[in-house]
Write a protein that holds these residues in place. Sequence first.
Motif, PDB file in Angstrom:
ATOM      1  N   ASN A 160       0.842  -1.214   0.000  1.00 51.72           N
ATOM      2  CA  ASN A 160       0.000   0.000   0.000  1.00 51.72           C
ATOM      3  C   ASN A 160       0.869   1.254   0.000  1.00 51.72           C
ATOM      4  N   ALA A 161       1.904   1.225   0.840  1.00 51.76           N
ATOM      5  CA  ALA A 161       2.788   2.397   0.945  1.00 51.76           C
ATOM      6  C   ALA A 161       3.457   2.656  -0.401  1.00 51.76           C
ATOM      7  N   ARG A 162       3.876   1.577  -1.073  1.00 53.70           N
ATOM      8  CA  ARG A 162       4.515   1.750  -2.395  1.00 53.70           C
ATOM      9  C   ARG A 162       3.544   2.379  -3.380  1.00 53.70           C
ATOM     10  N   ALA A 163       2.281   1.906  -3.354  1.00 53.09           N
ATOM     11  CA  ALA A 163       1.275   2.463  -4.274  1.00 53.09           C
ATOM     12  C   ALA A 163       1.064   3.947  -3.986  1.00 53.09           C
ATOM     13  N   LEU A 164       1.049   4.303  -2.709  1.00 53.72           N
ATOM     14  CA  LEU A 164       0.891   5.724  -2.358  1.00 53.72           C
ATOM     15  C   LEU A 164       2.088   6.528  -2.867  1.00 53.72           C
ATOM     16  N   LEU A 165       3.293   5.993  -2.675  1.00 50.64           N
ATOM     17  CA  LEU A 165       4.497   6.703  -3.127  1.00 50.64           C
ATOM     18  C   LEU A 165       4.420   6.959  -4.634  1.00 50.64           C
ATOM     19  N   GLU A 166       3.997   5.927  -5.378  1.00 46.92           N
ATOM     20  CA  GLU A 166       3.934   6.082  -6.841  1.00 46.92           C
ATOM     21  C   GLU A 166       2.884   7.101  -7.243  1.00 46.92           C
ATOM     22  N   GLY A 167       1.700   7.001  -6.624  1.00 47.60           N
ATOM     23  CA  GLY A 167       0.607   7.908  -6.974  1.00 47.60           C
ATOM     24  C   GLY A 167       0.952   9.360  -6.653  1.00 47.60           C
ATOM     25  N   LEU A 168       1.536   9.567  -5.477  1.00 48.09           N
ATOM     26  CA  LEU A 168       1.881  10.937  -5.073  1.00 48.09           C
ATOM     27  C   LEU A 168       2.971  11.485  -5.985  1.00 48.09           C
ATOM     28  N   GLY A 169       3.908  10.601  -6.362  1.00 50.34           N
ATOM     29  CA  GLY A 169       4.982  11.017  -7.271  1.00 50.34           C
ATOM     30  C   GLY A 169       4.408  11.436  -8.608  1.00 50.34           C
ATOM     31  N   SER A 170       3.454  10.661  -9.142  1.00 52.20           N
ATOM     32  CA  SER A 170       2.938  11.041 -10.464  1.00 52.20           C
ATOM     33  C   SER A 170       2.018  12.258 -10.383  1.00 52.20           C
ATOM     34  N   ALA A 171       1.557  12.591  -9.165  1.00 54.26           N
ATOM     35  CA  ALA A 171       0.794  13.841  -9.012  1.00 54.26           C
ATOM     36  C   ALA A 171       1.737  15.033  -8.829  1.00 54.26           C
ATOM     37  N   GLY A 172       3.034  14.783  -8.854  1.00 52.77           N
ATOM     38  CA  GLY A 172       3.995  15.884  -8.794  1.00 52.77           C
ATOM     39  C   GLY A 172       4.433  16.248  -7.380  1.00 52.77           C
ATOM     40  N   LEU A 173       4.164  15.364  -6.416  1.00 52.82           N
ATOM     41  CA  LEU A 173       4.555  15.675  -5.036  1.00 52.82           C
ATOM     42  C   LEU A 173       5.862  14.973  -4.674  1.00 52.82           C
ATOM     43  N   ARG A 174       6.652  15.604  -3.817  1.00 50.13           N
ATOM     44  CA  ARG A 174       7.873  14.974  -3.321  1.00 50.13           C
ATOM     45  C   ARG A 174       7.524  14.141  -2.091  1.00 50.13           C
ATOM     46  N   THR A 175       8.017  12.900  -2.079  1.00 50.03           N
ATOM     47  CA  THR A 175       7.649  11.998  -0.987  1.00 50.03           C
ATOM     48  C   THR A 175       8.892  11.435  -0.298  1.00 50.03           C
ATOM     49  N   PHE A 176       8.704  11.014   0.939  1.00 50.88           N
ATOM     50  CA  PHE A 176       9.774  10.417   1.743  1.00 50.88           C
ATOM     51  C   PHE A 176       9.146   9.274   2.541  1.00 50.88           C
ATOM     52  N   GLY A 177      10.010   8.426   3.103  1.00 49.96           N
ATOM     53  CA  GLY A 177       9.508   7.315   3.919  1.00 49.96           C
ATOM     54  C   GLY A 177       8.796   6.285   3.064  1.00 49.96           C
ATOM     55  N   GLY A 178       7.941   5.471   3.729  1.00 49.36           N
ATOM     56  CA  GLY A 178       7.100   4.526   2.987  1.00 49.36           C
ATOM     57  C   GLY A 178       7.810   3.275   2.504  1.00 49.36           C
ATOM     58  N   ILE A 179       9.120   3.150   2.746  1.00 50.55           N
ATOM     59  CA  ILE A 179       9.841   1.958   2.278  1.00 50.55           C
ATOM     60  C   ILE A 179      10.146   1.019   3.437  1.00 50.55           C
ATOM     61  N   ASN A 180      10.496   1.603   4.569  1.00 54.31           N
ATOM     62  CA  ASN A 180      10.747   0.806   5.778  1.00 54.31           C
ATOM     63  C   ASN A 180       9.738   1.153   6.866  1.00 54.31           C
ATOM     64  N   ALA A 181       8.595   1.666   6.467  1.00 52.77           N
ATOM     65  CA  ALA A 181       7.577   2.120   7.427  1.00 52.77           C
ATOM     66  C   ALA A 181       6.229   2.209   6.722  1.00 52.77           C
ATOM     67  N   PRO A 182       5.138   2.103   7.489  1.00 55.47           N
ATOM     68  CA  PRO A 182       3.809   2.190   6.873  1.00 55.47           C
ATOM     69  C   PRO A 182       3.343   3.628   6.683  1.00 55.47           C
ATOM     70  N   TYR A 183       4.238   4.588   6.780  1.00 56.25           N
ATOM     71  CA  TYR A 183       3.865   5.992   6.634  1.00 56.25           C
ATOM     72  C   TYR A 183       4.615   6.642   5.482  1.00 56.25           C
ATOM     73  N   VAL A 184       3.869   7.423   4.703  1.00 53.72           N
ATOM     74  CA  VAL A 184       4.469   8.227   3.648  1.00 53.72           C
ATOM     75  C   VAL A 184       4.422   9.673   4.111  1.00 53.72           C
ATOM     76  N   TRP A 185       5.561  10.328   4.000  1.00 56.17           N
ATOM     77  CA  TRP A 185       5.716  11.718   4.444  1.00 56.17           C
ATOM     78  C   TRP A 185       5.893  12.543   3.178  1.00 56.17           C
ATOM     79  N   LEU A 186       4.980  13.452   2.922  1.00 53.01           N
ATOM     80  CA  LEU A 186       5.095  14.185   1.661  1.00 53.01           C
ATOM     81  C   LEU A 186       5.266  15.670   1.926  1.00 53.01           C
ATOM     82  N   GLU A 187       5.966  16.291   0.991  1.00 52.66           N
ATOM     83  CA  GLU A 187       6.180  17.730   1.109  1.00 52.66           C
ATOM     84  C   GLU A 187       4.964  18.411   0.506  1.00 52.66           C
ATOM     85  N   THR A 188       4.362  19.334   1.233  1.00 55.51           N
ATOM     86  CA  THR A 188       3.185  20.018   0.679  1.00 55.51           C
ATOM     87  C   THR A 188       3.669  20.978  -0.413  1.00 55.51           C
TER      88      THR A 188
END
Length: 410
Positions: free
Chosen positions: A324-352
């Motif tokens: 799920n975290a990977r899917a979120l990372l991909e989706g947020l990335g294609s929406a043009g957002l910078r993302t962090f985390g989500g690889i070794n944790a169930p949380y994605v941290w994104l830059e607004t």
Amino acid sequence: MARINDHYLKLAGGYLFPEVGRRVEAFRVAHPDADLIRLGIGDVVLPLPRSVRDAMHRAIDEMGTEEGFRGYAPDQGYPFLQQAIARVEYGSRGVEIAPDEIFISDGSKCDSANIQEIFSPEARIAVPDPTYPVYVDSNVMAGRSGPADANGSYAGLVYLPCTEATGFLPEPPDEPVDLVYLCSPNNPTGSAASREQLERWVAWANRNQAILLYDAAYASYITQAGLPHSIFEIEGARRVAIEFRSLSKSAGFTGLRLAWVAVPRELEGRDASGAAVSIFDLWKRRHATKFNGVAYPVQAGAAAAYTPEGQAEVRELVDYYLANARALLEGLGSAGLRTFGGINAPYVWLETPAGTGSWEFFDRLLEESSLVGTPGAGFGPAGEGYFRLSAFSKRDRIDEAVGRIEKLRF
Ligand SMILES: Cc1ncc(COP(=O)(O)O)c(C=O)c1O
């Protein structure tokens, strides 16, 4: 009238999730048909592993018999569970933690909130910023801070900024502190500490006679090889660290409640005269006085999570949320957002997006996509400009959330 603990009043108005709840409720009233997706609070959604359920059924049946009935559990936990944890979580990684250095409890929330009780009211406290709010609030309640300022920072606490430059994890402070809360994999940033980072912390704590309060509630989410799962994988950590672990996010125990604190026998603090005192003895005393054990069926279920079948089932749960975290990372990335985390944790941290505050982003995501996340500023001043999305959801909801995010333009 009884005099209250005035320190509690410093907390007033400040808790993050009630404010999130208030805004979501207002939105629901205004848009009763909206299909809300909640990726805010980090609670698991998948059913309990089969092996855990079977063991709990057996334990309940056992307690319904003359021979199998059990009353109070041992304060520190049943040896069968302490041994299973020592073997699987520590021994298998070459880490030396004896079964009786493990204190079974009903949650890392209470453990990480309660630990401060065995230290002086004058102890200097350092917390990551942003942080899991319990570390801060429990020390504020205990009177170790002054009032909060407009950003929510409490006078007297030392904040360790977790920024992009620090890899969203804290670095050792320049000033002296007695206790440092560390959390890896980190809530909320989703980053996990490397061996080198933890070695720096352990060396710093040994040099400064400080104690590290290491919260590894998300250790089972570590996927990258070489990252430590326990602070005790680091040489010298037994003299400076206490570790908090939990089955909440691994075996899905948020509703059952089981966690533990690992306290090495070598760990020492000092009393008013400067004499060394065993932290293990103090915590044992506190635990025995204030806690009466976790239910036998829950401990039996926890031990089942450490059998080979249980471990395979736990892996499946964790892998589901990580996907799920990977899917979120991909989706947020294609929406043009910078993302962090989500690889070794169930949380994605994104830059607004530039110029958008984290509460403003919260409102936009809610209004335009009916999505609920958590504004970074709610976890501490350095969280401003960031936003947390949790991977704890069913996959179809994650896919729906990703689809909605991809339609937004940032
Ligand atoms: C960093 C951290 N520690 C501890 C906990 C609480 O764990 P438990 O369910 O064992 O109380 C959480 C829960 O969200 C957490 O994020």
